[in-house]
Design a protein around this motif. Sequence first.
Motif, PDB file in Angstrom:
ATOM      1  N   LEU A   1       1.047  -1.228   0.002  1.00 15.69           N
ATOM      2  CA  LEU A   1       0.115   0.170  -0.042  1.00 15.69           C
ATOM      3  C   LEU A   1       0.823   1.277  -0.020  1.00 15.69           C
ATOM      4  O   LEU A   1       1.542   1.591   1.089  1.00 15.69           O
ATOM      5  N   LEU A   2       1.014   1.776  -1.065  1.00 15.92           N
ATOM      6  CA  LEU A   2       1.918   3.130  -1.391  1.00 15.92           C
ATOM      7  C   LEU A   2       1.302   4.287  -1.504  1.00 15.92           C
ATOM      8  O   LEU A   2       0.177   4.365  -2.202  1.00 15.92           O
ATOM      9  N   ILE A   3       1.765   5.414  -1.112  1.00 15.64           N
ATOM     10  CA  ILE A   3       1.180   6.713  -1.353  1.00 15.64           C
ATOM     11  C   ILE A   3       2.228   7.396  -1.984  1.00 15.64           C
ATOM     12  O   ILE A   3       3.365   7.596  -1.602  1.00 15.64           O
ATOM     13  N   ASN A   4       1.762   8.097  -3.240  1.00 12.97           N
ATOM     14  CA  ASN A   4       2.842   8.820  -3.654  1.00 12.97           C
ATOM     15  C   ASN A   4       3.195  10.275  -2.870  1.00 12.97           C
ATOM     16  O   ASN A   4       2.419  10.707  -2.266  1.00 12.97           O
ATOM     17  N   LYS A   5       4.338  10.920  -3.357  1.00 16.19           N
ATOM     18  CA  LYS A   5       4.826  12.045  -2.968  1.00 16.19           C
ATOM     19  C   LYS A   5       3.642  13.103  -2.984  1.00 16.19           C
ATOM     20  O   LYS A   5       3.706  13.948  -1.978  1.00 16.19           O
ATOM     21  N   GLU A   6       3.021  13.394  -4.013  1.00 14.22           N
ATOM     22  CA  GLU A   6       2.067  14.160  -4.137  1.00 14.22           C
ATOM     23  C   GLU A   6       0.995  14.284  -3.131  1.00 14.22           C
ATOM     24  O   GLU A   6       0.390  15.519  -2.845  1.00 14.22           O
ATOM     25  N   LYS A   7       0.841  12.874  -2.675  1.00 12.33           N
ATOM     26  CA  LYS A   7      -0.456  12.804  -1.592  1.00 12.33           C
ATOM     27  C   LYS A   7      -0.034  12.890  -0.198  1.00 12.33           C
ATOM     28  O   LYS A   7      -1.026  12.668   0.662  1.00 12.33           O
ATOM     29  N   THR A   8       1.229  12.729   0.101  1.00 10.87           N
ATOM     30  CA  THR A   8       1.668  12.260   1.347  1.00 10.87           C
ATOM     31  C   THR A   8       1.087  13.527   2.326  1.00 10.87           C
ATOM     32  O   THR A   8       0.879  13.423   3.729  1.00 10.87           O
ATOM     33  N   HIS A   9       1.256  14.869   1.902  1.00 14.76           N
ATOM     34  CA  HIS A   9       1.109  15.977   2.798  1.00 14.76           C
ATOM     35  C   HIS A   9      -0.489  15.860   3.223  1.00 14.76           C
ATOM     36  O   HIS A   9      -0.784  15.914   4.466  1.00 14.76           O
ATOM     37  N   SER A  10      -1.461  15.511   2.188  1.00 17.55           N
ATOM     38  CA  SER A  10      -2.707  15.593   2.576  1.00 17.55           C
ATOM     39  C   SER A  10      -3.158  14.230   3.610  1.00 17.55           C
ATOM     40  O   SER A  10      -4.189  14.284   4.358  1.00 17.55           O
ATOM     41  N   PHE A  11      -2.371  13.256   3.314  1.00 20.03           N
ATOM     42  CA  PHE A  11      -2.311  12.128   4.039  1.00 20.03           C
ATOM     43  C   PHE A  11      -2.103  12.255   5.488  1.00 20.03           C
ATOM     44  O   PHE A  11      -2.904  11.923   6.483  1.00 20.03           O
TER      45      PHE A  11
END
Length: 255
Positions: free
Chosen positions: A238-248
């Motif tokens: 389960l990977l979250i890309n760098k563009e979405k890490t802030h909102s995560f």
Amino acid sequence: MNIIIIEDEFRAAKSLQNLIKELKPEASLTGVYDSIETSVEALSKDHQPDLIFMDIHLSDGLSFEIFKQVEITCPVVFCTAFDQYMLDAFKSKGVDYVLKPFSREDIAEALRKVDELKKFFQKKELPDLEALLQKISQPQTTAKSSFLVFKNQKYTTILTENIAYFYIHNEITHLVTFNKQQFPLSQSLGQVAELVSPKQFFRVNRQYIVNFSAIKEMEHYFQRKIYVKLSVETPEKLLINKEKTHSFFSWLEDR
């Protein structure tokens, strides 16, 4: 239906064209523009299209500048790699907000939403489109408390609080419970995201929506991605890309 694309990435624009032709062959793609300047020029001279697919980051600035220079009366589907502009998008006649890299399902869902408004677009005098779009884009005030599922010739109800995550496999959405039971759903993953509580569930990528209570730990991964481990095993990492890490991480802290 006349559609234009405002996108400065060649591959994304080409992918959109192919998907629109496949999903809506009766539609006419009347133009592809890669900047604020060319978009404003086209929208000022030509008749308004019935729908616009619009990137946010263009070669000469943010596409919201287009709305300041020309009046846009048709709905807009925003396609972008960044999720921090969602509120601005819905204020700018956005009917959907698709994150890159988008899938066939994402574009099909966006076109479905537009079709729900089709009867309004066909009238000579439009109703209060701004209010209509605002109503459609508003999140549901009450999250879904359970899902009706069917498996082994039996119907059963699964409480949402007992669901560890949702994911897509072979183009079918599935839910997985904390006790590792799995059930197929009739809804798309995009529809599920609109039904569950945004405080409790987060769409980490195109394939997965996870329950906050299921998150066990996280660690840094290659290319500035985040590897999320759940208390219930997932079929793949389960990977979250760098563009979405802030909102995560903002979502994680919003407790």
